[in-house]
Design a protein around this motif. Sequence first.
Motif, PDB file in Angstrom:
ATOM      1  N   ASN A  14      -3.648  14.179  -4.566  1.00  0.00           N
ATOM      2  CA  ASN A  14      -2.850  15.033  -4.709  1.00  0.00           C
ATOM      3  C   ASN A  14      -2.817  16.664  -5.423  1.00  0.00           C
ATOM      4  OD1 ASN A  14      -1.697  13.317  -2.689  1.00  0.00           O
ATOM      5  ND2 ASN A  14      -0.101  12.388  -4.100  1.00  0.00           N
ATOM      6  N   ALA A  15      -4.050  15.577  -6.412  1.00  0.00           N
ATOM      7  CA  ALA A  15      -4.051  16.586  -7.683  1.00  0.00           C
ATOM      8  C   ALA A  15      -5.774  17.262  -7.281  1.00  0.00           C
ATOM      9  CB  ALA A  15      -4.427  15.747  -9.020  1.00  0.00           C
ATOM     10  N   GLY A  16      -5.818  16.905  -5.702  1.00  0.00           N
ATOM     11  CA  GLY A  16      -7.164  17.872  -5.349  1.00  0.00           C
ATOM     12  C   GLY A  16      -8.276  17.319  -5.038  1.00  0.00           C
ATOM     13  N   TYR A  17      -8.735  16.107  -5.681  1.00  0.00           N
ATOM     14  CA  TYR A  17      -9.621  15.160  -5.480  1.00  0.00           C
ATOM     15  C   TYR A  17      -9.791  14.817  -4.177  1.00  0.00           C
ATOM     16  CZ  TYR A  17     -10.930  14.768 -10.091  1.00  0.00           C
ATOM     17  OH  TYR A  17     -11.712  14.910 -11.713  1.00  0.00           O
ATOM     18  N   GLU A  18     -11.646  14.140  -4.204  1.00  0.00           N
ATOM     19  CA  GLU A  18     -11.307  13.686  -2.518  1.00  0.00           C
ATOM     20  C   GLU A  18     -11.418  12.221  -2.684  1.00  0.00           C
ATOM     21  OE1 GLU A  18     -14.355  15.631   0.432  1.00  0.00           O
ATOM     22  OE2 GLU A  18     -15.119  14.264  -0.092  1.00  0.00           O
ATOM     23  N   THR A  19     -11.313  11.302  -2.331  1.00  0.00           N
ATOM     24  CA  THR A  19     -11.132   9.989  -2.741  1.00  0.00           C
ATOM     25  C   THR A  19     -11.625   8.889  -1.565  1.00  0.00           C
ATOM     26  OG1 THR A  19      -9.403   9.126  -1.627  1.00  0.00           O
ATOM     27  CG2 THR A  19      -9.345  10.317  -4.106  1.00  0.00           C
ATOM     28  N   SER A  43       0.977  -1.592   0.616  1.00  0.00           N
ATOM     29  CA  SER A  43       0.542   0.072  -0.539  1.00  0.00           C
ATOM     30  C   SER A  43       0.722   1.325  -0.015  1.00  0.00           C
ATOM     31  CB  SER A  43      -1.100   0.168   1.482  1.00  0.00           C
ATOM     32  OG  SER A  43      -0.445  -0.428   2.389  1.00  0.00           O
ATOM     33  N   THR A  44       1.827   1.006  -0.178  1.00  0.00           N
ATOM     34  CA  THR A  44       2.595   2.682   0.002  1.00  0.00           C
ATOM     35  C   THR A  44       3.424   2.683  -1.621  1.00  0.00           C
ATOM     36  OG1 THR A  44       4.852   1.069  -0.530  1.00  0.00           O
ATOM     37  CG2 THR A  44       4.169   0.876   2.019  1.00  0.00           C
ATOM     38  N   GLN A  45       3.272   1.437  -2.726  1.00  0.00           N
ATOM     39  CA  GLN A  45       3.167   1.545  -3.779  1.00  0.00           C
ATOM     40  C   GLN A  45       1.935   3.073  -4.813  1.00  0.00           C
ATOM     41  OE1 GLN A  45       2.669  -1.108  -6.584  1.00  0.00           O
ATOM     42  NE2 GLN A  45       1.704  -2.301  -5.099  1.00  0.00           N
ATOM     43  N   ILE A  46       2.554   3.662  -5.946  1.00  0.00           N
ATOM     44  CA  ILE A  46       1.563   4.871  -6.188  1.00  0.00           C
ATOM     45  C   ILE A  46       0.695   4.466  -6.809  1.00  0.00           C
ATOM     46  CG2 ILE A  46       1.740   6.686  -7.798  1.00  0.00           C
ATOM     47  CD1 ILE A  46       3.484   7.314  -5.759  1.00  0.00           C
ATOM     48  N   THR A  47      -0.529   4.840  -6.017  1.00  0.00           N
ATOM     49  CA  THR A  47      -2.226   4.566  -6.935  1.00  0.00           C
ATOM     50  C   THR A  47      -2.518   5.882  -7.736  1.00  0.00           C
ATOM     51  OG1 THR A  47      -3.578   4.783  -5.074  1.00  0.00           O
ATOM     52  CG2 THR A  47      -2.300   2.505  -5.604  1.00  0.00           C
ATOM     53  N   TYR A  48      -3.343   5.001  -8.867  1.00  0.00           N
ATOM     54  CA  TYR A  48      -4.535   6.340  -9.032  1.00  0.00           C
ATOM     55  C   TYR A  48      -5.149   7.340  -8.077  1.00  0.00           C
ATOM     56  CZ  TYR A  48      -9.012   4.156  -9.110  1.00  0.00           C
ATOM     57  OH  TYR A  48     -10.689   3.205  -9.581  1.00  0.00           O
ATOM     58  N   PRO A  49      -6.179   6.619  -7.307  1.00  0.00           N
ATOM     59  CA  PRO A  49      -5.819   7.276  -5.565  1.00  0.00           C
ATOM     60  C   PRO A  49      -5.380   7.936  -5.550  1.00  0.00           C
ATOM     61  CG  PRO A  49      -7.059   5.002  -6.147  1.00  0.00           C
ATOM     62  CD  PRO A  49      -6.378   4.965  -6.701  1.00  0.00           C
ATOM     63  N   LYS A  50      -4.395   8.033  -4.764  1.00  0.00           N
ATOM     64  CA  LYS A  50      -3.425   9.137  -4.383  1.00  0.00           C
ATOM     65  C   LYS A  50      -2.754  10.107  -5.102  1.00  0.00           C
ATOM     66  CE  LYS A  50      -0.999   5.594  -1.325  1.00  0.00           C
ATOM     67  NZ  LYS A  50       0.643   4.753  -1.468  1.00  0.00           N
TER      68      LYS A  50
END
Length: 540
Positions: free
Chosen positions: A118-123, A107-114
């Motif tokens: 970071n781009a301002g979306y609430e996930t 779970s430390t890797q990059i995912t599209y929700p992350k």
Amino acid sequence: MKNITTLIITLSLSTLLFSCQEKKVEEKTKRPNIIYIMSDDHAYQAISAYDTSLIHTPNIDRLAHEGMRFDHAYVSNSICSPSRAVTLTGKMSHFNSVKDNLDVFDSTQITYPKILQNAGYETAIVGKWHLKSQPTGFDYWEVLPDQGDYYQPDFRTPNGMINEKGYVTDIITDKAIAYLDKRKKNEEPFMLMVHHKAPHREWMVAMEHLQAFKDQKIKQPATLFDDYKGRGKAAQEAEMRISDHMGLTNDTKVEPEIRDAKGFKPFMGWYDFAYSKNLKRMTAEEKAKWEEVYGPINEDFKNSDLKGKELTAWKYQRYMEDYLGTLVSVDENVGRLLDYLDQTGLAENTIVVYTSDQGFYLGEHGWFDKRFMYEQSFRTPLMVRWPGHIKAGSVNKDLVQNIDYAPSFLEAAGVEIPTDMQGASLLPLMEQKKTDWRDALYYHYYEYPGIHGVKRHYGIKTKRYKLIHFYYDVDEWELYDLEKDPDEMQNVYTDPSYAEVKETLHQKLKDLRKQYGDSDQLTQEMLKADLKRLEELGLN
């Protein structure tokens, strides 16, 4: 004076027109909300937008009628946890930390929700997670522990485990709508993952739908009594035949005492545990309703003398009654969510996706479950609605895969796609733009030795052909001409008339493996590590 008045009116109209045009441009360029609905083991054959012979799914079909239906959507590894990891990362299994259901998602890797976060979306995510580690990259999450339960399900939350009363498909939708309702006035866009447990085994139906298919004769697939003569050991030795490996208790809901009295033995020791576990989660009222339906079924089975093909046909009918019954709830709840979007005005700027983590066998080749690269397991439903971008009622026939979802969401959000994501954005296909799209898909399945006994294999698929290599305790190649043999009944790998096709596919397979960073050396390294792990767990 008249000229001055005319000038003022003209300027006012011009300002108004410019303002309207500006608003339209703003609306069109406004970052879309994203709702990703994924069910578990939902076969494309059990969606009426694809096939009307088994079930009517009017609400799921809405997404096809109001958006785009993909007719050649596939997965890269047909099994639950790996498929979810692929979707999150946009990477094949050998790069995303999850090859099989025993692996723990890094779970430390990059995912599209992350990235969206970071781009301002609430996930947010509600429902099935099934990746063992804690969800990261989400502002809000409530997920089922492991596989979860159909009745009175528990949910993992950042504050610990909670229990909910009711039916899991309804509750997941309640949570999704409640989340959307709480953030009504929020200005930032959102990405919400709605992950249903259904229609995963053991196919426990909502009380109000217990009899939805009870009096209907379910159409049998042409290959229900497949003898596997046209294929090798992989198909012959797989342990997911309805006839031999489907449980009478947990799967078809026959009481253990009746099964034992009839002289049948369970194929797996945990079948009775699963049966009793599901019954224990019911309330007294639910148990009474259950008995009204399944009591007579048990009595009829007790008084029957089913053997051979008759028993297989009976088990198939029972399986499908429950499998399809769970889907009535899925379809209703997709409808509830779509209605909410319409009523709140969110539908106008929200991408809605419906898919499954993989396909599923509904009796084809005599099987249930998935895992194989054969069509019903490999292929998955995919429908996407995006007003203003996707033409209503459009159909796409390009070869797409679940590695493509993450880059698609990122491009739609106007966010840069990481270079190590291996999929391609589907936006050009959604907007029906000309693009140089792929002509073949790569697949790799790893979970063997393991439940259902599906051997390790990798391969490629083009529009017409499929080449598969089974390895580990076998070394077998299979080639199918899907145009002449859509049911994949006859392996033509050694047929001289396909020599040129075979040579071309082998080269294409070699190229794709290089493109995706897979190789025989990596495969052997992963195999050794897996076998060591199985030995440590006492499973080998």
